[in-house]
Design an enzyme around this catalytic site. Sequence first.
Site: not given
Length: 568
Positions: A45, A430
């Site tokens: 990869c 968050y």
Amino acid sequence: METRRVLIVGGVAGGASCAARLRRLDERCDIIVFERGPYVSFANCGLPYYVGDVIQEEKKLLVATPELFRNRFRIEVRTGHEVTAIDRQAKEIEVRENASGRVYRERYDALVLSPGAAAVRPPLPGIGLDGIFTLRTIPDSRSIREWIEKRRARRAIVVGAGFIGLEMTENLAARGLEVTLLEAAAQVMPLLDREMANPIEHRLRKQGVHLRTGDPVTGFEATDGELAVKTQSRQAFRADMVILSIGVKPETGLARAAGLEIGPSGGIRVDECMRTSDPAIWAVGDAVEVRDFVTGMPCVAPLAGPANRQGRIAADSIAGRPAAFRGVQATAVCGCFGLTIAMTGTTDKRLRACALAAIPTAHLPPQHHAGYYPGAKPIHMKLTFRVPDGRILGAQAVGEEGVERRIDVLSMALQKQATVFDLEEAELCYAPQYGAAKDPVNLAGMVAANAMRGDAPLAEWEEIPVTDAFLLDVRDPHEFAAGAIPRAVNIPLPQLRSRLAELPRDREIWVNCGVGQRSYYAVRLLAQHGFRVRNLPGGLTTFKAFYPEGLPKPPSAEDRLTERREKI
Ligand code: FAD
């Protein structure tokens, strides 16, 4: 008692994982890995980034060495040894040592095949010319680097705009080459739905890539030290080198010759423990046929994650542990000139190909983190889900930031067979610089769940050119003046309640805004006033992704008549 011998063919993703896992489960067995190439367990990869000089040292691509396997795991790795045949009767393999040409046999109790997939090289005229490369191995990437350096290559043509094609385009451009990207399909990243590919094409062109889609390559010629790539439209594109990245084909030669079953998609057939039609032989990775987790259809999925997991499952199975492969979702990610492109599960395109159409989709372009925090970037998201239960079937996303995180969450949700209602409730981390209190994943769930509950039914962007619906744009007049859907009528959201009399009650109203939020408020307002109304999800941003050149001309009365006659 004789020691159990486990032989493994192929020493990279699937083969190396299988070997190492097996040793962790069984200290006593003999494990021998045969790898025909010079390296074991290398990072295929990373190869495009080695070509691009992002990874500068070749040795960084070597994740493990034969010495490491021997010292740490007591696993013997024979590089430069190609397995040429399987004698299932005798439970032996035939091996050729590349350096000496010596051929010998080895006995096995269990055999694992992880030979991977070969780059497709179609028999086109001139395909064997010097300067036409494919990329699979470290020596391949070395040859490409050498060609660029020794020939002082200035122009390259990349054929095929899938994952590897895009990565190679970016990396060749990073080395200063002028790149032409040729794709036979009508779009780049043919696995994605059409509208999701448009932002990628826009980015490629903006970066100076000469992009040509819908024009298959028909052959190659060498003239005056240059290569010419000819296409179906009778054009010839010239360059100093060509990279072919038009897909891979499972390496099934050994398995076929040994009489193992091959599935309809062309991969070696295996059960959920990765066992082939011979109970003493397992197969894993790019060479095998697997089950598409969403559609249940047989498929091949040449991805590193599944290959590694399958290697582990085969090892578990050989060691007598229960283990089963769940199927592939084809969760994948790719970077291209600052854009991240990611997907999981199925697409509209694939569902249609499997005759499973009429699945609703939610488009939305949320910001990757709170809009008030500097640097928020939009993510173009698409969520495909099932009616009547709202089960998630797939997601695609393209953007500069935060893309892979959302697709990873959606991938896990899909694997756990979650619904769009679960996404509404997903509790995700968050803080303003990372996300939003309503994360893009929550928002995708909300758009879809609102449609499922009938609170805000979704209109289909594909139908815009032919719909008889009243198109209502609720943005502010200056936004509308800067560009709008043809035929749309502008009534800004703050004026909507006082201008209801201007709206038709005898046909549907399809509402759009910039990104889909104000249109949702308008849909709720209008629905409660008795209008038949739908939301155009994702607003004008999504319209532009669907119709980058503007709306196609609607069919003429004559075209419609011809179409009706053909149907009759
Ligand atoms: P491989 O890793 O290809 O290993 C097979 C090995 O078997 C080869 O080394 C081969 O030489 C050897 N072999 C074959 N036949 C024989 C034989 N008869 N005897 C001995 N040895 C044999 N996937 C991702 O998920 N993300 C990516 O970003 C990504 N990028 C990629 C970039 C490139 C350039 C390439 C080529 C692939 C990329 N992939 C990526 C795909 C991923 O590398 C493959 O899915 C994964 O390596 C498959 O593992 P495998 O063990 O099946 O095959």
